[in-house]
Design a protein around this motif. Structure first.
Motif, PDB file in Angstrom:
ATOM      1  N   ALA A 198      30.944 -27.842 -37.435  1.00  0.00           N
ATOM      2  CA  ALA A 198      31.447 -27.233 -38.661  1.00  0.00           C
ATOM      3  C   ALA A 198      32.059 -25.867 -38.376  1.00  0.00           C
ATOM      4  O   ALA A 198      33.110 -25.507 -38.938  1.00  0.00           O
ATOM      5  CB  ALA A 198      30.321 -27.109 -39.691  1.00  0.00           C
ATOM      6  N   ALA A 199      31.420 -25.085 -37.499  1.00  0.00           N
ATOM      7  CA  ALA A 199      31.957 -23.773 -37.144  1.00  0.00           C
ATOM      8  C   ALA A 199      33.293 -23.916 -36.415  1.00  0.00           C
ATOM      9  O   ALA A 199      34.214 -23.109 -36.608  1.00  0.00           O
ATOM     10  CB  ALA A 199      30.959 -23.010 -36.281  1.00  0.00           C
ATOM     11  N   ALA A 200      33.419 -24.938 -35.578  1.00  0.00           N
ATOM     12  CA  ALA A 200      34.678 -25.175 -34.869  1.00  0.00           C
ATOM     13  C   ALA A 200      35.792 -25.528 -35.851  1.00  0.00           C
ATOM     14  O   ALA A 200      36.925 -25.034 -35.732  1.00  0.00           O
ATOM     15  CB  ALA A 200      34.489 -26.286 -33.841  1.00  0.00           C
ATOM     16  N   ARG A 201      35.476 -26.386 -36.812  1.00  0.00           N
ATOM     17  CA  ARG A 201      36.472 -26.715 -37.844  1.00  0.00           C
ATOM     18  C   ARG A 201      36.878 -25.464 -38.616  1.00  0.00           C
ATOM     19  O   ARG A 201      38.058 -25.247 -38.910  1.00  0.00           O
ATOM     20  CB  ARG A 201      35.897 -27.751 -38.805  1.00  0.00           C
ATOM     21  N   GLU A 202      35.893 -24.655 -38.953  1.00  0.00           N
ATOM     22  CA  GLU A 202      36.152 -23.421 -39.695  1.00  0.00           C
ATOM     23  C   GLU A 202      37.080 -22.493 -38.920  1.00  0.00           C
ATOM     24  O   GLU A 202      37.897 -21.771 -39.507  1.00  0.00           O
ATOM     25  CB  GLU A 202      34.818 -22.729 -39.981  1.00  0.00           C
ATOM     26  N   ALA A 203      36.968 -22.516 -37.590  1.00  0.00           N
ATOM     27  CA  ALA A 203      37.826 -21.682 -36.738  1.00  0.00           C
ATOM     28  C   ALA A 203      39.211 -22.272 -36.548  1.00  0.00           C
ATOM     29  O   ALA A 203      40.060 -21.655 -35.899  1.00  0.00           O
ATOM     30  CB  ALA A 203      37.160 -21.477 -35.385  1.00  0.00           C
ATOM     31  N   GLY A 204      39.438 -23.478 -37.080  1.00  0.00           N
ATOM     32  CA  GLY A 204      40.744 -24.103 -36.989  1.00  0.00           C
ATOM     33  C   GLY A 204      40.918 -25.073 -35.846  1.00  0.00           C
ATOM     34  O   GLY A 204      42.035 -25.557 -35.604  1.00  0.00           O
ATOM     35  N   ALA A 205      39.840 -25.394 -35.139  1.00  0.00           N
ATOM     36  CA  ALA A 205      39.946 -26.319 -33.998  1.00  0.00           C
ATOM     37  C   ALA A 205      40.237 -27.739 -34.473  1.00  0.00           C
ATOM     38  O   ALA A 205      39.713 -28.194 -35.495  1.00  0.00           O
ATOM     39  CB  ALA A 205      38.660 -26.297 -33.186  1.00  0.00           C
ATOM     40  N   THR A 206      41.060 -28.423 -33.714  1.00  0.00           N
ATOM     41  CA  THR A 206      41.332 -29.834 -33.960  1.00  0.00           C
ATOM     42  C   THR A 206      40.829 -30.719 -32.830  1.00  0.00           C
ATOM     43  O   THR A 206      40.950 -31.942 -32.897  1.00  0.00           O
ATOM     44  CB  THR A 206      42.845 -30.067 -34.131  1.00  0.00           C
ATOM     45  N   ARG A 207      40.269 -30.101 -31.799  1.00  0.00           N
ATOM     46  CA  ARG A 207      39.780 -30.845 -30.643  1.00  0.00           C
ATOM     47  C   ARG A 207      38.558 -30.133 -30.088  1.00  0.00           C
ATOM     48  O   ARG A 207      38.567 -28.916 -29.913  1.00  0.00           O
ATOM     49  CB  ARG A 207      40.881 -30.934 -29.584  1.00  0.00           C
ATOM     50  N   LEU A 208      37.503 -30.896 -29.831  1.00  0.00           N
ATOM     51  CA  LEU A 208      36.266 -30.347 -29.291  1.00  0.00           C
ATOM     52  C   LEU A 208      36.088 -30.809 -27.857  1.00  0.00           C
ATOM     53  O   LEU A 208      36.319 -31.986 -27.538  1.00  0.00           O
ATOM     54  CB  LEU A 208      35.060 -30.809 -30.121  1.00  0.00           C
ATOM     55  N   LEU A 209      35.657 -29.895 -26.985  1.00  0.00           N
ATOM     56  CA  LEU A 209      35.384 -30.215 -25.586  1.00  0.00           C
ATOM     57  C   LEU A 209      33.954 -29.820 -25.260  1.00  0.00           C
ATOM     58  O   LEU A 209      33.486 -28.754 -25.666  1.00  0.00           O
ATOM     59  CB  LEU A 209      36.351 -29.478 -24.660  1.00  0.00           C
ATOM     60  N   VAL A 210      33.274 -30.693 -24.531  1.00  0.00           N
ATOM     61  CA  VAL A 210      31.876 -30.480 -24.174  1.00  0.00           C
ATOM     62  C   VAL A 210      31.694 -30.778 -22.696  1.00  0.00           C
ATOM     63  O   VAL A 210      32.149 -31.821 -22.207  1.00  0.00           O
ATOM     64  CB  VAL A 210      30.937 -31.401 -24.983  1.00  0.00           C
ATOM     65  N   TYR A 211      31.007 -29.879 -21.989  1.00  0.00           N
ATOM     66  CA  TYR A 211      30.601 -30.116 -20.608  1.00  0.00           C
ATOM     67  C   TYR A 211      29.081 -30.172 -20.583  1.00  0.00           C
ATOM     68  O   TYR A 211      28.416 -29.229 -21.008  1.00  0.00           O
ATOM     69  CB  TYR A 211      31.091 -28.987 -19.690  1.00  0.00           C
ATOM     70  N   VAL A 212      28.520 -31.281 -20.087  1.00  0.00           N
ATOM     71  CA  VAL A 212      27.060 -31.419 -20.099  1.00  0.00           C
ATOM     72  C   VAL A 212      26.596 -32.143 -18.848  1.00  0.00           C
ATOM     73  O   VAL A 212      27.211 -33.123 -18.409  1.00  0.00           O
ATOM     74  CB  VAL A 212      26.593 -32.168 -21.375  1.00  0.00           C
ATOM     75  N   VAL A 213      25.504 -31.661 -18.268  1.00  0.00           N
ATOM     76  CA  VAL A 213      24.953 -32.278 -17.067  1.00  0.00           C
ATOM     77  C   VAL A 213      24.403 -33.653 -17.398  1.00  0.00           C
ATOM     78  O   VAL A 213      23.814 -33.871 -18.459  1.00  0.00           O
ATOM     79  CB  VAL A 213      23.851 -31.392 -16.457  1.00  0.00           C
ATOM     80  N   SER A 214      24.618 -34.606 -16.484  1.00  0.00           N
ATOM     81  CA  SER A 214      24.080 -35.963 -16.614  1.00  0.00           C
ATOM     82  C   SER A 214      23.282 -36.285 -15.360  1.00  0.00           C
ATOM     83  O   SER A 214      23.859 -36.627 -14.318  1.00  0.00           O
ATOM     84  CB  SER A 214      25.197 -36.991 -16.809  1.00  0.00           C
ATOM     85  N   PRO A 215      21.940 -36.182 -15.429  1.00  0.00           N
ATOM     86  CA  PRO A 215      21.126 -36.518 -14.255  1.00  0.00           C
ATOM     87  C   PRO A 215      21.337 -37.969 -13.835  1.00  0.00           C
ATOM     88  O   PRO A 215      21.585 -38.848 -14.670  1.00  0.00           O
ATOM     89  CB  PRO A 215      19.689 -36.283 -14.738  1.00  0.00           C
ATOM     90  N   ASP A 216      21.230 -38.207 -12.551  1.00  0.00           N
ATOM     91  CA  ASP A 216      21.395 -39.573 -12.049  1.00  0.00           C
ATOM     92  C   ASP A 216      20.277 -40.460 -12.573  1.00  0.00           C
ATOM     93  O   ASP A 216      19.143 -39.998 -12.788  1.00  0.00           O
ATOM     94  CB  ASP A 216      21.389 -39.572 -10.522  1.00  0.00           C
ATOM     95  N   ALA A 217      20.601 -41.723 -12.812  1.00  0.00           N
ATOM     96  CA  ALA A 217      19.625 -42.684 -13.332  1.00  0.00           C
ATOM     97  C   ALA A 217      20.111 -44.080 -12.998  1.00  0.00           C
ATOM     98  O   ALA A 217      21.307 -44.314 -12.834  1.00  0.00           O
ATOM     99  CB  ALA A 217      19.461 -42.522 -14.844  1.00  0.00           C
ATOM    100  N   PRO A 218      19.186 -45.047 -12.886  1.00  0.00           N
ATOM    101  CA  PRO A 218      19.593 -46.425 -12.607  1.00  0.00           C
ATOM    102  C   PRO A 218      20.261 -47.059 -13.810  1.00  0.00           C
ATOM    103  O   PRO A 218      20.170 -46.547 -14.929  1.00  0.00           O
ATOM    104  CB  PRO A 218      18.266 -47.113 -12.280  1.00  0.00           C
ATOM    105  N   LYS A 233      36.408 -34.804 -28.301  1.00  0.00           N
ATOM    106  CA  LYS A 233      36.393 -35.408 -29.650  1.00  0.00           C
ATOM    107  C   LYS A 233      37.529 -34.810 -30.448  1.00  0.00           C
ATOM    108  O   LYS A 233      37.649 -33.591 -30.568  1.00  0.00           O
ATOM    109  CB  LYS A 233      35.058 -35.134 -30.340  1.00  0.00           C
ATOM    110  N   ASP A 234      38.380 -35.669 -31.007  1.00  0.00           N
ATOM    111  CA  ASP A 234      39.475 -35.206 -31.856  1.00  0.00           C
ATOM    112  C   ASP A 234      39.012 -35.164 -33.300  1.00  0.00           C
ATOM    113  O   ASP A 234      38.387 -36.123 -33.803  1.00  0.00           O
ATOM    114  CB  ASP A 234      40.675 -36.138 -31.725  1.00  0.00           C
ATOM    115  N   LEU A 235      39.332 -34.067 -33.994  1.00  0.00           N
ATOM    116  CA  LEU A 235      38.900 -33.879 -35.364  1.00  0.00           C
ATOM    117  C   LEU A 235      39.943 -34.340 -36.379  1.00  0.00           C
ATOM    118  O   LEU A 235      39.645 -34.408 -37.568  1.00  0.00           O
ATOM    119  CB  LEU A 235      38.561 -32.404 -35.608  1.00  0.00           C
ATOM    120  N   ILE A 236      41.159 -34.627 -35.919  1.00  0.00           N
ATOM    121  CA  ILE A 236      42.188 -35.137 -36.814  1.00  0.00           C
ATOM    122  C   ILE A 236      42.857 -36.339 -36.177  1.00  0.00           C
ATOM    123  O   ILE A 236      42.730 -36.590 -34.988  1.00  0.00           O
ATOM    124  CB  ILE A 236      43.254 -34.061 -37.139  1.00  0.00           C
TER     125      ILE A 236
END
Length: 366
Positions: free
Chosen positions: A123-143, A363-366
């Motif tokens: 919601a804060a990103a939309r309020e700032a006028g963003a139309t695209r969200l980017l996320v970097y997150v660690v993914s531990p290895d798993a079977p 994630k695209d917001l529009i």
């Protein structure tokens, strides 16, 4: 369980431990460090509240911090921080991208905390006028089954909590980043020989320069140009990150702010002798705590000057500067896109080994 999410007014200084904003900020940093340590299986990726503080007050890179709290069993009216998130944009009008993050203590996952924080930061990103969200997150290895990046390089475990959470909120994986570690110290003689070899291989038209701390005035314009080109020349897959323009004024303002942190920047760069302009650079961020790892920050060689070994030259030059000026740290950490085979090959040649992987999501917001 009543979940409350609120913005934190990040303080300008951390001297007053009775200030609720200082307490909230410190706890949010501690939570981030814990979640990162669990993801990477190491506390190497931690940073202190003092080291992080300037990044929350950069004029050209506005950020907002959110925390999620739940009732604390230690007493009525008390609440504990169990999740955090942030949103970062740019000052430029019409800037389309927001970088966000959501982190939750393991024992509170699957109980709505992550959803509440994600709702708030989106919601804060939309309020700032963003139309695209980017996320970097660690993914531990798993079977089990893997989700491959569309670049064809790298994958994340499909069954991981963070992967299922992001997919459920409409994000798509665009890229995988490799975290790598170089153990220190390096053999001084080997380092000197390698640097001499790299200088000869690059040729007489390229001259290695370096500095500690703020960029010398005569190099500021060139470094601002190189930082701008980081946003266009580095591999970004389908993240579609726009050009992030740096000016001399922005560079000076950020370096003035960063002086407040217990961290020193080491920079190596390459001057193209026929023009007298910088065409490559590499930065190291060195904690004042000698027991802490060193962070390899941006490294770039301008496209029009690639093929002369300048990436290896600037990295070796900065490692030599680190060995001479700030010895004693245990390691250097860095991240690179899995499809950036040229830079990964340089790192592997220097002795870096993989220690973890992050997914880069959109994630695209529009």
């Amino acid at each position: 369980m009543t979940i409350e999410v609120r913005r934190v007014s990040v303080p300008r200084s951390l001297g007053d431990d009775t200030d609720p904003n200082v307490v909230d900020y410190r706890r949010a940093v501690e939570l981030r460090n814990l979640v990162e340590a669990l993801g990477y299986g190491s506390d190497d990726f931690a940073s202190s509240a003092e080291e992080d503080l300037p990044s929350w007050h950069r004029e050209h890179e506005p950020r907002e911090l959110f925390v999620a709290t739940v009732p604390d069993a230690r007493g009525p009216g008390r609440r504990s921080i169990v999740g955090r998130g942030f949103v970062e944009t740019r000052l430029e009008d019409g800037w389309p991208v927001a970088w966000i993050a959501v982190q939750v203590l393991p024992e509170y996952r699957g109980r709505g905390v992550g959803t509440a924080v994600a709702d708030a930061v989106e919601a804060a990103a939309r309020e700032a006028g963003a139309t695209r969200l980017l996320v970097y997150v660690v993914s531990p290895d798993a079977p089990g089954e893997r989700l491959r990046a569309p670049t064809g390089s790298g994958s994340v475990p499909l069954g991981n909590d963070e992967v299922r959470f992001l997919l459920g909120r409409g994000y798509r994986l665009e890229q995988v980043e490799r975290g790598s570690r170089l153990g220190l110290p390096l053999d001084a003689d080997d380092l000197a020989r390698s640097l001499d070899d790299a200088r000869r291989a690059s040729g007489a038209d390229y001259w290695l320069v370096h500095w500690i701390g703020d960029t010398p005035a005569h190099w500021r314009k060139d470094l601002a140009m190189l930082l701008t080109r980081m946003s266009t020349d580095a591999p970004s897959a389908g993240l579609d990150e726009p050009e992030d323009v740096w000016t001399v004024e922005r560079l000076v303002a950020q370096q003035e702010s960063d002086r407040e942190a217990p961290v020193t920047s080491l920079t190596a760069a390459v001057e193209y002798v026929p023009t007298g302009r910088l065409v490559a650079f590499s930065e190291l961020s060195v904690s004042d705590e000698v027991a802490r790892p060193v962070w390899q920050e941006d490294t770039l060689v301008l496209r029009e000057h690639r093929g002369h070994g300048l990436g290896l030259l600037v990295k070796l030059g900065n490692l030599q500067q680190l060995h001479t000026e700030r010895p004693g740290h245990p390691s250097v950490l860095t991240f690179n896109a899995e499809e950036n085979r040229h830079m990964l090959a340089i790192n592997e040649r220097l002795g870096f080994v993989p220690v973890g992987y992050e997914g880069a999501w959109r994630k695209d917001l529009i």
